[in-house]
Design a protein around this motif. Sequence first.
Motif, short mmCIF file in Angstrom:
data_model
loop_
_atom_site.label_atom_id
_atom_site.label_comp_id
_atom_site.label_asym_id
_atom_site.label_seq_id
_atom_site.Cartn_x
_atom_site.Cartn_y
_atom_site.Cartn_z
N LYS A 1 0.84 -1.19 0.00
CA LYS A 1 0.00 0.00 0.00
C LYS A 1 0.88 1.25 0.00
O LYS A 1 2.09 1.18 0.22
CB LYS A 1 -0.94 0.00 1.20
N ASP A 2 0.23 2.37 -0.23
CA ASP A 2 0.92 3.65 -0.26
C ASP A 2 1.53 3.94 1.11
O ASP A 2 0.87 3.79 2.14
CB ASP A 2 -0.08 4.75 -0.63
N ALA A 3 2.81 4.36 1.10
CA ALA A 3 3.49 4.64 2.36
C ALA A 3 3.11 5.98 2.95
O ALA A 3 3.46 6.29 4.09
CB ALA A 3 5.01 4.58 2.16
N GLU A 4 2.41 6.82 2.18
CA GLU A 4 1.88 8.10 2.66
C GLU A 4 2.98 9.02 3.17
O GLU A 4 2.85 9.67 4.21
CB GLU A 4 0.84 7.86 3.76
N ALA B 1 18.67 6.44 -5.57
CA ALA B 1 18.94 5.45 -4.52
C ALA B 1 17.63 4.79 -4.11
O ALA B 1 16.62 5.46 -3.90
CB ALA B 1 19.58 6.13 -3.31
N LEU B 2 17.66 3.46 -4.04
CA LEU B 2 16.53 2.71 -3.49
C LEU B 2 16.71 2.64 -1.98
O LEU B 2 17.80 2.36 -1.49
CB LEU B 2 16.49 1.31 -4.09
N VAL B 3 15.63 2.89 -1.26
CA VAL B 3 15.68 2.93 0.21
C VAL B 3 14.69 1.92 0.78
O VAL B 3 13.57 1.79 0.28
CB VAL B 3 15.36 4.34 0.73
N GLN B 4 15.11 1.22 1.82
CA GLN B 4 14.23 0.34 2.57
C GLN B 4 14.29 0.71 4.05
O GLN B 4 15.37 0.77 4.63
CB GLN B 4 14.63 -1.13 2.42
N VAL B 5 13.12 0.97 4.62
CA VAL B 5 13.01 1.21 6.06
C VAL B 5 12.25 0.02 6.63
O VAL B 5 11.08 -0.20 6.29
CB VAL B 5 12.26 2.51 6.36
N THR B 6 12.91 -0.77 7.48
CA THR B 6 12.30 -2.00 8.00
C THR B 6 12.04 -1.87 9.49
O THR B 6 12.94 -1.55 10.27
CB THR B 6 13.21 -3.21 7.75
N LEU C 1 8.83 8.12 0.60
CA LEU C 1 8.57 6.69 0.52
C LEU C 1 7.40 6.42 -0.41
O LEU C 1 6.42 7.16 -0.41
CB LEU C 1 8.26 6.13 1.92
N GLY C 2 7.51 5.35 -1.20
CA GLY C 2 6.47 5.07 -2.17
C GLY C 2 5.45 4.05 -1.72
O GLY C 2 4.27 4.16 -2.05
N ALA C 3 5.90 3.03 -0.99
CA ALA C 3 4.99 1.95 -0.63
C ALA C 3 5.44 1.28 0.66
O ALA C 3 6.58 1.47 1.11
CB ALA C 3 4.93 0.91 -1.75
N CYS C 4 4.56 0.50 1.26
CA CYS C 4 4.92 -0.32 2.41
C CYS C 4 4.18 -1.64 2.35
O CYS C 4 3.10 -1.73 1.75
CB CYS C 4 4.64 0.42 3.73
N VAL C 5 4.78 -2.66 2.95
CA VAL C 5 4.17 -3.98 2.94
C VAL C 5 4.48 -4.66 4.27
O VAL C 5 5.58 -4.52 4.81
CB VAL C 5 4.69 -4.83 1.76
N THR C 6 3.49 -5.36 4.81
CA THR C 6 3.71 -6.18 6.00
C THR C 6 4.00 -7.60 5.53
O THR C 6 3.23 -8.17 4.75
CB THR C 6 2.48 -6.16 6.92
N LEU C 7 5.11 -8.16 5.99
CA LEU C 7 5.54 -9.48 5.51
C LEU C 7 4.66 -10.59 6.08
O LEU C 7 3.78 -10.36 6.91
CB LEU C 7 7.00 -9.70 5.88
N ALA C 8 4.93 -11.82 5.63
CA ALA C 8 4.07 -12.95 5.97
C ALA C 8 4.03 -13.25 7.46
O ALA C 8 3.07 -13.84 7.95
CB ALA C 8 4.54 -14.20 5.21
N ASP C 9 5.05 -12.82 8.21
CA ASP C 9 5.01 -13.05 9.65
C ASP C 9 4.03 -12.13 10.36
O ASP C 9 3.80 -12.26 11.56
CB ASP C 9 6.41 -12.91 10.27
N GLU C 10 3.46 -11.18 9.60
CA GLU C 10 2.46 -10.23 10.09
C GLU C 10 3.00 -9.31 11.18
O GLU C 10 2.24 -8.68 11.91
CB GLU C 10 1.20 -10.96 10.60
N GLN C 11 4.31 -9.22 11.29
CA GLN C 11 4.92 -8.34 12.27
C GLN C 11 5.96 -7.40 11.65
O GLN C 11 6.08 -6.26 12.09
CB GLN C 11 5.60 -9.15 13.38
N THR C 12 6.69 -7.87 10.67
CA THR C 12 7.72 -7.06 10.03
C THR C 12 7.10 -6.22 8.92
O THR C 12 6.38 -6.74 8.07
CB THR C 12 8.83 -7.95 9.44
N THR C 13 7.37 -4.92 8.94
CA THR C 13 6.85 -4.01 7.92
C THR C 13 8.01 -3.34 7.22
O THR C 13 8.95 -2.84 7.87
CB THR C 13 5.93 -2.94 8.54
N VAL C 14 7.95 -3.32 5.90
CA VAL C 14 9.01 -2.72 5.09
C VAL C 14 8.43 -1.56 4.29
O VAL C 14 7.44 -1.72 3.56
CB VAL C 14 9.64 -3.76 4.13
N PHE C 15 9.05 -0.40 4.43
CA PHE C 15 8.70 0.79 3.65
C PHE C 15 9.78 0.97 2.58
O PHE C 15 10.97 0.81 2.87
CB PHE C 15 8.68 2.03 4.55
#
Length: 204
Positions: free
Chosen positions: A2-5, A84-89, A9-23
């Motif tokens: 979904k949109d990272a708002e 630059a590609l950025v990941q905020v975890t 940041l462009g997007a964010c996703v919650t991983l399969a463990d339902e706890q880790t979120t990556v922007f």
Amino acid sequence: MKDAEHPLLGACVTLADEQTTVFTGRLSLDTHPWLADHAINDTPVLPGTAYLELAIHAGDHTGTPHLQELTLHSPLVLDRDAPALVQVTVHASDGDGHRALTIHARPDDGDDEQPWTCHATGALAPGSPAVSEAPDLGVWPPPGARPVATDDLYRRFGERGFAYGPLFQGVRAAWRTPDAVYAEIRLPDPEAATGYTLHPALLD
């Protein structure tokens, strides 16, 4: 996903463990030209306040709005020819609601084998931090404060290799007391603050 708002940041996703979120985001001097206003020895570098802004935004969106600590490990040099590609975890909770935070980046130059560099790590917690009592600023400038000359502030920074472009030149006036410095600071372009908790150029 979904949109990272957030403007960085462009997007964010919650991983399969339902706890880790990556922007995720993509920083470019073309799409974010104000980033070129922060340069060291003529080289654009992401300001430290941008990591703080990213961390606070990630915490606000994962139920951990209290940034307990943030450590910068490596500067992010902004290449004029390659974004630059950025990941905020925001990592899974430790059981007490505290969550580790990492900020990585790598060049977006078409080479998927480029390694990721960890630029910052931090710790997030639920709830709000204790706030110390704010000074009484009913009288401005504070009684007894002496004016500090700011007319040549950015020229002096430039002589030391710190080039601050227009958006980072926000200091309008300053005063000093024996135990504090007070200043009036505003963004030259107020609309640039849209979407930020506190624009990195203003905080810097």
